[in-house]
Design an enzyme around this catalytic site. Structure first.
Site, PDB file in Angstrom:
ATOM      1  N   ILE A   1       0.842  -1.204   0.000  1.00 53.93           N
ATOM      2  CA  ILE A   1       0.000   0.000   0.000  1.00 53.93           C
ATOM      3  C   ILE A   1       0.877   1.253   0.000  1.00 53.93           C
ATOM      4  CG2 ILE A   1      -1.765   1.301   1.275  1.00 53.93           C
ATOM      5  CD1 ILE A   1      -2.888  -1.461   2.184  1.00 53.93           C
TER       6      ILE A   1
ATOM      7  N   ARG B   1      -4.326   2.256  10.603  1.00 53.22           N
ATOM      8  CA  ARG B   1      -5.118   1.913  11.777  1.00 53.22           C
ATOM      9  C   ARG B   1      -5.034   3.066  12.777  1.00 53.22           C
ATOM     10  NH1 ARG B   1      -7.345  -1.333   9.099  1.00 53.22           N
ATOM     11  NH2 ARG B   1      -7.578  -3.574   9.474  1.00 53.22           N
TER      12      ARG B   1
ATOM     13  N   ASP C   1      -8.839   8.374   8.086  1.00 53.83           N
ATOM     14  CA  ASP C   1      -9.860   7.418   7.650  1.00 53.83           C
ATOM     15  C   ASP C   1     -10.079   6.359   8.723  1.00 53.83           C
ATOM     16  OD1 ASP C   1     -11.626   6.191   5.716  1.00 53.83           O
ATOM     17  OD2 ASP C   1     -10.072   4.691   5.343  1.00 53.83           O
TER      18      ASP C   1
ATOM     19  N   GLU D   1     -12.810   3.096  16.762  1.00 51.70           N
ATOM     20  CA  GLU D   1     -13.887   3.435  15.829  1.00 51.70           C
ATOM     21  C   GLU D   1     -15.049   2.446  15.943  1.00 51.70           C
ATOM     22  OE1 GLU D   1     -11.269   3.288  12.361  1.00 51.70           O
ATOM     23  OE2 GLU D   1     -12.243   1.440  11.706  1.00 51.70           O
TER      24      GLU D   1
ATOM     25  N   HIS E   1     -13.518   5.055   7.710  1.00 50.02           N
ATOM     26  CA  HIS E   1     -12.828   3.814   7.337  1.00 50.02           C
ATOM     27  C   HIS E   1     -13.291   3.309   5.955  1.00 50.02           C
ATOM     28  CE1 HIS E   1     -10.552   0.142   9.151  1.00 50.02           C
ATOM     29  NE2 HIS E   1     -10.388   0.207   7.836  1.00 50.02           N
TER      30      HIS E   1
ATOM     31  N   GLY F   1     -11.169   2.923   3.344  1.00 51.41           N
ATOM     32  CA  GLY F   1      -9.998   2.480   2.568  1.00 51.41           C
ATOM     33  C   GLY F   1     -10.304   1.439   1.507  1.00 51.41           C
ATOM     34  N   SER F   2     -10.967   0.369   1.891  1.00 47.84           N
ATOM     35  CA  SER F   2     -11.224  -0.707   0.922  1.00 47.84           C
ATOM     36  C   SER F   2     -12.683  -0.717   0.471  1.00 47.84           C
ATOM     37  CB  SER F   2     -10.865  -2.060   1.547  1.00 47.84           C
ATOM     38  OG  SER F   2     -11.670  -2.287   2.700  1.00 47.84           O
TER      39      SER F   2
HETATM   40  C1  DGY Z   1      -8.312  -4.023   5.977  1.00 47.11           C
HETATM   41  O1  DGY Z   1      -8.463  -4.872   5.090  1.00 47.11           O
HETATM   42  O2  DGY Z   1      -7.517  -4.164   6.899  1.00 47.11           O
HETATM   43  C2  DGY Z   1      -9.171  -2.803   5.878  1.00 47.11           C
HETATM   44  O3  DGY Z   1      -8.794  -1.832   6.783  1.00 47.11           O
HETATM   45  C3  DGY Z   1     -10.632  -3.176   6.059  1.00 47.11           C
HETATM   46  O4  DGY Z   1     -10.820  -3.625   7.334  1.00 47.11           O
END
Ligand code: DGY
Length: 324
Positions: free
Chosen positions: A163, A243, A267, A272, A290, A292-293
């Site tokens: 990432i 995180r 995010d 959370e 959150h 991100g994905s």
């Molecule tokens: C992950 O895949 O760790 C993302 O943060 C979704 O929880």
């Protein structure tokens, strides 16, 4: 899918995108959670009875106590996430279970969000959007409101895994210069000109922006704290798409209030969805829940990747994303 595999019972703890659930249902005898209501630990243990595996998410906390109480039928815990700090891997190992995650398939979506955080925090997307939406736009002015430049700035990436590297690639397209701190130095081909810093302390003074992209571990908990924030140049911008626990909220809020940190894009949050309420009142933070994905394709692919791991395990093969 062969018949023997079809008989394997699987508990899927949270709702997944329809195409992922359809693929799960083809492969295994699945108990889904159509209401998407979180299980209590006791209810989870009851529901897991007779299941060979659990498909879980990062919202499900698998501590040593819960892992110890899982029914003997359960042999594999497959999290539909790349992060796995919600699973006590030592307890998984001690019980002789297998745990897997879903790396790779959410790299681009998460890197996109990191760039959204960088742009949103720097250019004042939060206050700009509010001003227009709430009909508080006073009209043209050359001097206010003003944000901060992104292009030409130095970006320090903490955690240069998949990432982090994808964030670097996008940031280069915005004309940023890349620095990174990582456990190991990347090869020149991977680094693409990014400057390696063996220590976080060594990197921070060289950063106008910091993007947190490392895993949450005991070592990275509260890595961004009063001491490390003070090492950033005044006016730096911090973004976190990894995180929440990597940032010490008290320290970041105080640095955002004093102006030492000009803005933040977040995010992810400790505890959370119950975020530190003071973030809501700060004019210089850009907040996301959150995401991100959180695209349909990515979440579907995460489900399918978890299914690959479960299928391999059920067939007696080593899952590709085995953590224990
Ligand atoms: C992950 O895949 O760790 C993302 O943060 C979704 O929880």
């Amino acid at each position: 899918m062969d018949r023997a595999e079809k008989r394997h019972k699987l508990l899927v703890t949270r709702k997944l995108p329809d195409d992922a659930e359809a693929a799960f249902a083809k492969a295994f005898d699945c108990q889904f959670n159509p209401e998407d209501k979180p299980y209590t630990p006791d209810a989870l243990c009851r529901a897991a009875d007779g299941c060979f595996g659990l498909a879980i998410t990062s919202m499900d906390k698998f501590n040593a106590d819960l892992i110890g109480k899982l029914p003997a039928s359960v042999k594999i815990i497959s999290t539909v996430s790349v992060g796995h700090e919600h699973i006590d891997l030592a307890a998984v190992k001690a019980k002789g279970l297998v745990a897997t995650n879903t790396p790779g398939v959410l790299t681009d979506a998460t890197a996109d969000i990191a760039l959204l955080l960088i742009l949103g925090a720097a250019r004042g997307a939060y206050w700009g959007e509010r001003m227009v939406r709430e009909n508080r736009w006073p009209g043209a002015s050359m001097v206010k409101p003003l944000g901060h430049d992104v292009s030409g700035q130095r970006l320090g990436i903490i955690g240069m895994g998949r990432i982090g590297q994808a964030v670097a690639k996008r940031a280069r397209a915005f004309g940023m210069t890349i620095h990174y701190h990582n456990r190991k130095e990347l090869s020149p081909a991977e680094a693409e000109g990014a400057t390696f810093h063996a220590t976080l302390e060594g990197m921070l003074p060289h950063c106008d922006f910091v993007s947190i992209n490392c895993a949450m571990t005991p070592e990275t908990k509260n890595l961004i704290n009063a001491r490390t924030l003070a090492l950033l140049p005044k006016g730096a911008i911090v973004v976190n798409s990894a995180r929440g626990g990597i940032v010490e909220d008290e320290a970041l809020i105080s640095a955002l209030t004093s102006g030492h940190i000009a803005a933040a894009g977040l995010d992810v949050f400790a505890g959370e969805p119950n975020i530190d309420p003071r973030y809501r009142d700060l004019p210089n933070v850009f907040l996301l829940p959150h995401l991100g994905s959180a695209t349909l394709r990515t979440r579907t692919n995460m489900g399918l990747r978890a299914l690959d791991n479960l299928t391999a395990f059920a067939q007696g093969k080593a899952p590709r994303d085995q953590l224990t």
